[in-house]
Design a protein around this motif. Sequence first.
Motif, PDB file in Angstrom:
ATOM      1  N   ARG A  52      59.917  75.968  -3.318  1.00  0.00           N
ATOM      2  CA  ARG A  52      61.068  76.842  -3.576  1.00  0.00           C
ATOM      3  C   ARG A  52      61.990  76.118  -4.549  1.00  0.00           C
ATOM      4  O   ARG A  52      62.288  74.938  -4.375  1.00  0.00           O
ATOM      5  CB  ARG A  52      61.813  77.144  -2.273  1.00  0.00           C
ATOM      6  CG  ARG A  52      61.050  78.071  -1.342  1.00  0.00           C
ATOM      7  CD  ARG A  52      61.177  77.694   0.124  1.00  0.00           C
ATOM      8  NE  ARG A  52      62.550  77.623   0.563  1.00  0.00           N
ATOM      9  CZ  ARG A  52      62.997  76.760   1.496  1.00  0.00           C
ATOM     10  NH1 ARG A  52      62.166  75.871   2.024  1.00  0.00           N
ATOM     11  NH2 ARG A  52      64.244  76.788   1.870  1.00  0.00           N
ATOM     12  N   ALA A  53      62.425  76.827  -5.558  1.00  0.00           N
ATOM     13  CA  ALA A  53      63.211  76.233  -6.640  1.00  0.00           C
ATOM     14  C   ALA A  53      64.700  76.447  -6.407  1.00  0.00           C
ATOM     15  O   ALA A  53      65.165  77.586  -6.331  1.00  0.00           O
ATOM     16  CB  ALA A  53      62.797  76.840  -7.979  1.00  0.00           C
ATOM     17  N   LEU A  54      65.419  75.349  -6.285  1.00  0.00           N
ATOM     18  CA  LEU A  54      66.868  75.414  -6.142  1.00  0.00           C
ATOM     19  C   LEU A  54      67.475  75.532  -7.538  1.00  0.00           C
ATOM     20  O   LEU A  54      67.545  74.565  -8.289  1.00  0.00           O
ATOM     21  CB  LEU A  54      67.391  74.150  -5.441  1.00  0.00           C
ATOM     22  CG  LEU A  54      68.883  74.141  -5.104  1.00  0.00           C
ATOM     23  CD1 LEU A  54      69.198  75.192  -4.047  1.00  0.00           C
ATOM     24  CD2 LEU A  54      69.309  72.764  -4.620  1.00  0.00           C
ATOM     25  N   GLY A  55      67.877  76.736  -7.885  1.00  0.00           N
ATOM     26  CA  GLY A  55      68.431  76.983  -9.209  1.00  0.00           C
ATOM     27  C   GLY A  55      69.880  76.550  -9.300  1.00  0.00           C
ATOM     28  O   GLY A  55      70.576  76.423  -8.300  1.00  0.00           O
TER      29      GLY A  55
ATOM     30  N   SER B 153      65.242  70.844  -6.553  1.00  0.00           N
ATOM     31  CA  SER B 153      65.517  71.045  -7.975  1.00  0.00           C
ATOM     32  C   SER B 153      64.676  70.032  -8.742  1.00  0.00           C
ATOM     33  O   SER B 153      65.059  68.869  -8.889  1.00  0.00           O
ATOM     34  CB  SER B 153      67.004  70.854  -8.262  1.00  0.00           C
ATOM     35  OG  SER B 153      67.302  71.075  -9.620  1.00  0.00           O
ATOM     36  N   THR B 154      63.502  70.460  -9.193  1.00  0.00           N
ATOM     37  CA  THR B 154      62.530  69.577  -9.835  1.00  0.00           C
ATOM     38  C   THR B 154      61.917  70.294 -11.030  1.00  0.00           C
ATOM     39  O   THR B 154      62.225  71.456 -11.315  1.00  0.00           O
ATOM     40  CB  THR B 154      61.408  69.183  -8.857  1.00  0.00           C
ATOM     41  OG1 THR B 154      60.581  70.334  -8.601  1.00  0.00           O
ATOM     42  CG2 THR B 154      61.965  68.649  -7.533  1.00  0.00           C
ATOM     43  N   ASN B 155      61.004  69.618 -11.696  1.00  0.00           N
ATOM     44  CA  ASN B 155      60.315  70.253 -12.820  1.00  0.00           C
ATOM     45  C   ASN B 155      59.562  71.515 -12.410  1.00  0.00           C
ATOM     46  O   ASN B 155      59.316  72.395 -13.243  1.00  0.00           O
ATOM     47  CB  ASN B 155      59.339  69.265 -13.464  1.00  0.00           C
ATOM     48  CG  ASN B 155      60.000  68.420 -14.544  1.00  0.00           C
ATOM     49  OD1 ASN B 155      61.045  68.769 -15.077  1.00  0.00           O
ATOM     50  ND2 ASN B 155      59.388  67.298 -14.873  1.00  0.00           N
TER      51      ASN B 155
ATOM     52  N   SER C 166      66.052  79.726 -10.428  1.00  0.00           N
ATOM     53  CA  SER C 166      65.687  79.752  -9.016  1.00  0.00           C
ATOM     54  C   SER C 166      64.348  80.453  -8.836  1.00  0.00           C
ATOM     55  O   SER C 166      63.813  81.054  -9.767  1.00  0.00           O
ATOM     56  CB  SER C 166      66.747  80.509  -8.212  1.00  0.00           C
ATOM     57  OG  SER C 166      68.036  80.015  -8.433  1.00  0.00           O
ATOM     58  N   GLY C 167      63.860  80.420  -7.616  1.00  0.00           N
ATOM     59  CA  GLY C 167      62.654  81.168  -7.286  1.00  0.00           C
ATOM     60  C   GLY C 167      61.951  80.583  -6.079  1.00  0.00           C
ATOM     61  O   GLY C 167      62.329  79.531  -5.564  1.00  0.00           O
TER      62      GLY C 167
ATOM     63  N   ARG D 214      74.684  76.098  -6.969  1.00  0.00           N
ATOM     64  CA  ARG D 214      73.252  76.072  -6.693  1.00  0.00           C
ATOM     65  C   ARG D 214      72.859  77.052  -5.588  1.00  0.00           C
ATOM     66  O   ARG D 214      73.600  77.237  -4.622  1.00  0.00           O
ATOM     67  CB  ARG D 214      72.803  74.677  -6.236  1.00  0.00           C
ATOM     68  CG  ARG D 214      73.095  73.561  -7.211  1.00  0.00           C
ATOM     69  CD  ARG D 214      72.514  72.274  -6.714  1.00  0.00           C
ATOM     70  NE  ARG D 214      72.799  71.159  -7.609  1.00  0.00           N
ATOM     71  CZ  ARG D 214      72.029  70.094  -7.770  1.00  0.00           C
ATOM     72  NH1 ARG D 214      70.925  69.989  -7.060  1.00  0.00           N
ATOM     73  NH2 ARG D 214      72.350  69.144  -8.590  1.00  0.00           N
ATOM     74  N   SER D 215      71.685  77.606  -5.744  1.00  0.00           N
ATOM     75  CA  SER D 215      71.056  78.394  -4.687  1.00  0.00           C
ATOM     76  C   SER D 215      69.616  78.638  -5.082  1.00  0.00           C
ATOM     77  O   SER D 215      69.268  78.575  -6.265  1.00  0.00           O
ATOM     78  CB  SER D 215      71.766  79.734  -4.489  1.00  0.00           C
ATOM     79  OG  SER D 215      71.111  80.506  -3.483  1.00  0.00           O
ATOM     80  N   GLU D 216      68.770  78.919  -4.101  1.00  0.00           N
ATOM     81  CA  GLU D 216      67.409  79.327  -4.438  1.00  0.00           C
ATOM     82  C   GLU D 216      67.345  80.820  -4.716  1.00  0.00           C
ATOM     83  O   GLU D 216      66.287  81.339  -5.073  1.00  0.00           O
ATOM     84  CB  GLU D 216      66.424  78.940  -3.332  1.00  0.00           C
ATOM     85  CG  GLU D 216      66.682  79.570  -1.991  1.00  0.00           C
ATOM     86  CD  GLU D 216      65.728  79.046  -0.924  1.00  0.00           C
ATOM     87  OE1 GLU D 216      64.591  79.557  -0.855  1.00  0.00           O
ATOM     88  OE2 GLU D 216      66.120  78.131  -0.185  1.00  0.00           O
ATOM     89  N   SER D 217      68.471  81.503  -4.574  1.00  0.00           N
ATOM     90  CA  SER D 217      68.554  82.926  -4.885  1.00  0.00           C
ATOM     91  C   SER D 217      69.211  83.114  -6.247  1.00  0.00           C
ATOM     92  O   SER D 217      70.375  82.737  -6.437  1.00  0.00           O
ATOM     93  CB  SER D 217      69.390  83.661  -3.825  1.00  0.00           C
ATOM     94  OG  SER D 217      69.838  84.906  -4.313  1.00  0.00           O
ATOM     95  N   PRO D 218      68.524  83.701  -7.223  1.00  0.00           N
ATOM     96  CA  PRO D 218      69.152  83.951  -8.524  1.00  0.00           C
ATOM     97  C   PRO D 218      70.402  84.816  -8.403  1.00  0.00           C
ATOM     98  O   PRO D 218      71.377  84.618  -9.135  1.00  0.00           O
ATOM     99  CB  PRO D 218      68.047  84.671  -9.316  1.00  0.00           C
ATOM    100  CG  PRO D 218      66.773  84.309  -8.648  1.00  0.00           C
ATOM    101  CD  PRO D 218      67.105  84.131  -7.198  1.00  0.00           C
TER     102      PRO D 218
END
Length: 436
Positions: free
Chosen positions: A223-226, A380-382, A350-351, A303-307
């Motif tokens: 899961r991407a922390l945007g 939050s990574t590549n 995010s995503g 920051r959030s994983e929700s756009p």
Amino acid sequence: MSTIRNTTLSFALLTATLGLRAQDRSAGPADKKYQTEIRSLTDKPVVKKAFQTIIELEPQTLSDHILLTEIPAPPYKEMERARKYAEMLKAAGVDTVWIDNIGNVISKRKGRGGGKKTVVLEGHMDTVFPEGTDVKVVHKGDTLYAPGIADDTRALSVVLTVIKTLEKTGIETDADVLFIGTVGEEGQGDLRGVKNLFTEKGPGKIDSYIAIDGWNRESITHRALGSHRYKITFKGPGGHSSGAFGLANPHNALGRAIHYWSVAADSFSRAPGLRVTYNVGVIGGGTSVNSIPFESWMEVDMRSESPERVSGIDQLLQQAVQRALAEENKMKQRGADLTVDVKLIGDRPSGSLDTTLPLIQRAIATIQSFGSTASLRVGSTNSNIPISKQIPAITIGSGGEGGNAHALQEWWLNDKGYQGIQNALLILLAEAGIAK
């Protein structure tokens, strides 16, 4: 007159009782299909030989790790390390190596499948440490200390050892594999390296992406922390605190903006929905105690994983800034209006990915095959970039033990570090396939 240095103040505007690690959750058992697949792989004599080869390569892996750590790779200045890494990748046995237009080191090991699928195994070359930082590795017993030694230089040595192992054991994959060292993962690098991989200037279609970052071998980031990051600067004419009294004051506007955003964002963060955080991390401006400043600035992060949550709290920031600007200009007694410059300095999308995806199930089954419990997490990574594009992607740890990431006393301990390399190899082989 005395000159006052810009003051760095961290305002924890959101007091969260749980950090990112508290959002980790047990993956549970992998689907039986993938448990069987991984068991079948580990039973192959050539994979058993590969695991033993990784152990035998331990001294060389450690040597690579130390050598690369001692080549500085400050933000936006990774080229010295990139040139050496390209040389090491070529020596390890890949087919082709090149450095792309922004400094990523990309190498390809061709598979037997005719280029129908491409899998990436990657670590980032950059560190958070500025130019001039002493990066000499210090040995204290069996622990290695140096800036960047765990985040993420260990990953670069893991990638090299995976290639060497494939070469020494003669394992060929079905898929093409890109082994990559990226630039710009940290801070204001804003994932510029991996972003470039997914443009027309990148190496072409990427079907699966495996990033190595951090050291926890049991964790899988899916899961991407945007995040959005801004530098916001209020500007005015400035002047003497008494002689020019009545001019609009950029500091007043900045203070209002922080207040209005924190109040609105606090309510927003408490509303139902995925976790969202916000922070004013750095502020600065002004020349002396008896001068009206000509500028006042802050750097902020959300920051959030929700756009949608990132977008929502961003909108509150924009509204707070414009309200603060209008109020200060209305209150001034004379002189020109203030202006404001709102500059986006970071945009990480995010995503999230469904845990039933084969890549994620293979990673879970691999970790469980070592007798460990896999955990799923947000980070939050590549991997943020492929995840945001719904391309199968994970970030895994390099193994061993580490600590003090981003600090001068960063350390790494080779506590069964070979297992992290075995883990990476097995996930890669499951995803890329062993050619028959």
